[in-house]
Design a protein around this motif. Sequence first.
Motif, PDB file in Angstrom:
ATOM      1  N   LYS A 214       0.846  -1.191   0.000  1.00  0.00           N
ATOM      2  CA  LYS A 214       0.000   0.000   0.000  1.00  0.00           C
ATOM      3  C   LYS A 214       0.880   1.239   0.000  1.00  0.00           C
ATOM      4  CE  LYS A 214      -3.922  -2.139   2.380  1.00  0.00           C
ATOM      5  NZ  LYS A 214      -4.757  -2.143   3.601  1.00  0.00           N
ATOM      6  N   SER A 215       0.479   2.234  -0.774  1.00  0.00           N
ATOM      7  CA  SER A 215       1.245   3.473  -0.845  1.00  0.00           C
ATOM      8  C   SER A 215       1.010   4.315   0.403  1.00  0.00           C
ATOM      9  CB  SER A 215       0.851   4.262  -2.090  1.00  0.00           C
ATOM     10  OG  SER A 215       1.121   3.530  -3.264  1.00  0.00           O
ATOM     11  N   THR A 216       1.820   5.342   0.570  1.00  0.00           N
ATOM     12  CA  THR A 216       1.704   6.249   1.707  1.00  0.00           C
ATOM     13  C   THR A 216       1.214   7.606   1.237  1.00  0.00           C
ATOM     14  OG1 THR A 216       3.506   5.133   2.869  1.00  0.00           O
ATOM     15  CG2 THR A 216       2.953   7.359   3.597  1.00  0.00           C
ATOM     16  N   SER A 217       0.165   8.112   1.891  1.00  0.00           N
ATOM     17  CA  SER A 217      -0.324   9.470   1.621  1.00  0.00           C
ATOM     18  C   SER A 217       0.422  10.446   2.517  1.00  0.00           C
ATOM     19  CB  SER A 217      -1.830   9.587   1.900  1.00  0.00           C
ATOM     20  OG  SER A 217      -2.577   8.848   0.963  1.00  0.00           O
ATOM     21  N   GLY A 218       0.772  11.582   1.952  1.00  0.00           N
ATOM     22  CA  GLY A 218       1.438  12.605   2.747  1.00  0.00           C
ATOM     23  C   GLY A 218       1.030  13.985   2.280  1.00  0.00           C
ATOM     24  N   SER A 232       1.431  11.762   7.487  1.00  0.00           N
ATOM     25  CA  SER A 232       2.058  10.664   6.766  1.00  0.00           C
ATOM     26  C   SER A 232       1.327   9.401   7.190  1.00  0.00           C
ATOM     27  CB  SER A 232       3.551  10.563   7.108  1.00  0.00           C
ATOM     28  OG  SER A 232       4.139   9.472   6.440  1.00  0.00           O
ATOM     29  N   LYS A 233       0.584   8.799   6.243  1.00  0.00           N
ATOM     30  CA  LYS A 233      -0.311   7.698   6.624  1.00  0.00           C
ATOM     31  C   LYS A 233      -0.424   6.688   5.487  1.00  0.00           C
ATOM     32  CE  LYS A 233      -5.032   6.905   8.347  1.00  0.00           C
ATOM     33  NZ  LYS A 233      -6.322   7.569   8.653  1.00  0.00           N
ATOM     34  N   ARG A 234      -0.389   5.419   5.848  1.00  0.00           N
ATOM     35  CA  ARG A 234      -0.556   4.361   4.867  1.00  0.00           C
ATOM     36  C   ARG A 234      -1.965   4.429   4.270  1.00  0.00           C
ATOM     37  NH1 ARG A 234       2.390  -0.337   4.482  1.00  0.00           N
ATOM     38  NH2 ARG A 234       4.017   1.056   5.230  1.00  0.00           N
ATOM     39  N   LYS A 333       8.522   9.220   1.377  1.00  0.00           N
ATOM     40  CA  LYS A 333       9.563   8.386   0.774  1.00  0.00           C
ATOM     41  C   LYS A 333      10.944   8.766   1.306  1.00  0.00           C
ATOM     42  CE  LYS A 333       8.215  10.033  -3.149  1.00  0.00           C
ATOM     43  NZ  LYS A 333       8.001  10.360  -4.556  1.00  0.00           N
ATOM     44  N   PRO A 334      11.906   7.836   1.179  1.00  0.00           N
ATOM     45  CA  PRO A 334      13.296   8.172   1.540  1.00  0.00           C
ATOM     46  C   PRO A 334      13.835   9.216   0.565  1.00  0.00           C
ATOM     47  CG  PRO A 334      12.964   5.786   1.349  1.00  0.00           C
ATOM     48  CD  PRO A 334      11.750   6.440   0.764  1.00  0.00           C
ATOM     49  N   LEU A 335      14.665  10.126   1.065  1.00  0.00           N
ATOM     50  CA  LEU A 335      15.191  11.211   0.234  1.00  0.00           C
ATOM     51  C   LEU A 335      16.703  11.306   0.369  1.00  0.00           C
ATOM     52  CD1 LEU A 335      12.586  13.952   1.270  1.00  0.00           C
ATOM     53  CD2 LEU A 335      12.596  12.737  -0.904  1.00  0.00           C
ATOM     54  N   SER A 336      17.322  11.907  -0.628  1.00  0.00           N
ATOM     55  CA  SER A 336      18.745  12.202  -0.525  1.00  0.00           C
ATOM     56  C   SER A 336      18.946  13.279   0.534  1.00  0.00           C
ATOM     57  CB  SER A 336      19.277  12.687  -1.874  1.00  0.00           C
ATOM     58  OG  SER A 336      18.714  13.957  -2.201  1.00  0.00           O
ATOM     59  N   MET A 337      20.156  13.373   1.049  1.00  0.00           N
ATOM     60  CA  MET A 337      20.435  14.359   2.092  1.00  0.00           C
ATOM     61  C   MET A 337      20.199  15.784   1.600  1.00  0.00           C
ATOM     62  SD  MET A 337      21.076  13.268   5.054  1.00  0.00           S
ATOM     63  CE  MET A 337      21.756  14.765   5.742  1.00  0.00           C
TER      64      MET A 337
END
Length: 355
Positions: A214-218, A232-234, A333-337
């Motif tokens: 399942k995607s994450t809503s933000g 931030s919620k599934r 999502k994970p992000l670059s620094m």
Amino acid sequence: METIRLFFSQAAQFKWSIFQMDVKSAFLNGVLKEEVYIEQPPGYMKSGEKKKVLKLKKALYGLKQAPWAWNTRIDTYFKENGFKQCPYEHALYVKKNGGNMLFVALYVDDFIFMGNNGEMIQDFKSKMTQEFEMTDLGLMKFFRGLEVRQEEIGIFVSQEAYAKEILRYLTCTRPDLSLSVGIISRFMEEPVYSHWKALKRILRDWCRDLDDRKSTSGYVFFMGNKAFTWLSKRQPIVTLSTCEAEYVAASCCVCHAIWLRNLLNELEQQQLDATEIRIDNKSAIELAKNPVNHERSKHIDIHFHFIRDHVKEGSVKLVHVASRDQVADIFTKPLSMVLLDNYKKLIGMEDGRSI
């Protein structure tokens, strides 16, 4: 919590101070509507009448009616003294006298309040003290795990004490994490990115969150140039494409936008223009604007399509934004620094040690 953060944002915008008061033994002030009897407590039994029971006139702690009785008492008091309960946030009360305004947010026995007139604030404090046994805490400094600093240049909010408490209790039921938590706790004062990565690993092991596809809503909402509410919620459903995932997230965002618009109107901040919702997926925007795309969306639950009504009536406006400028990605999502640091600045996060 959104209402509290909105309080902070409005106070910072108008340079108001937020005050706090606490009701001592709040539940003991509740008046019971029904008859409630209790056994005579040990040590206070009346000689010769030990089989008799006591009839309560007011609520006691531990009584299931106590929270309701207290809420009814304070709600009645506010309304009898010129306050209006906000229909979109029942814990928020507003009092208006000409151009003067007083806003009060209630959380059980804690009150935080602010306004544009010092005399109204002092009058409120005085009347509350006459009606209830109160503790005047002055400027708000701590509320529901939030540490608050009210300065001339703005209001700063942190959760340092709460974070330390979480780490302390992590080991209560997970002895296998004791060493990891102990080591990471040594760097609480001056953490770096490697410590943050280690902490995420610990929390991931603790939660055992499995991937269910399942995607994450933000989303994040701004007042001026500062963020004041976010999520931030599934997502509750499995979507079949990136377009659908963005569409479901946008629907969630619009729901919150409509609630915020109504709440801000109650706080005398009328929303005359459409609220801008920035989406980095053109297909999702087209899906929301064009009902003709039925074949592409007929399998999506109908309540997600309510976004179309508000786009049509003009209360919200969908705007495309480049992916590199989508600040809400920090919640999904994970992000670059580089991106992470940039987004942190954009939503108003600062290192507490530099303030």
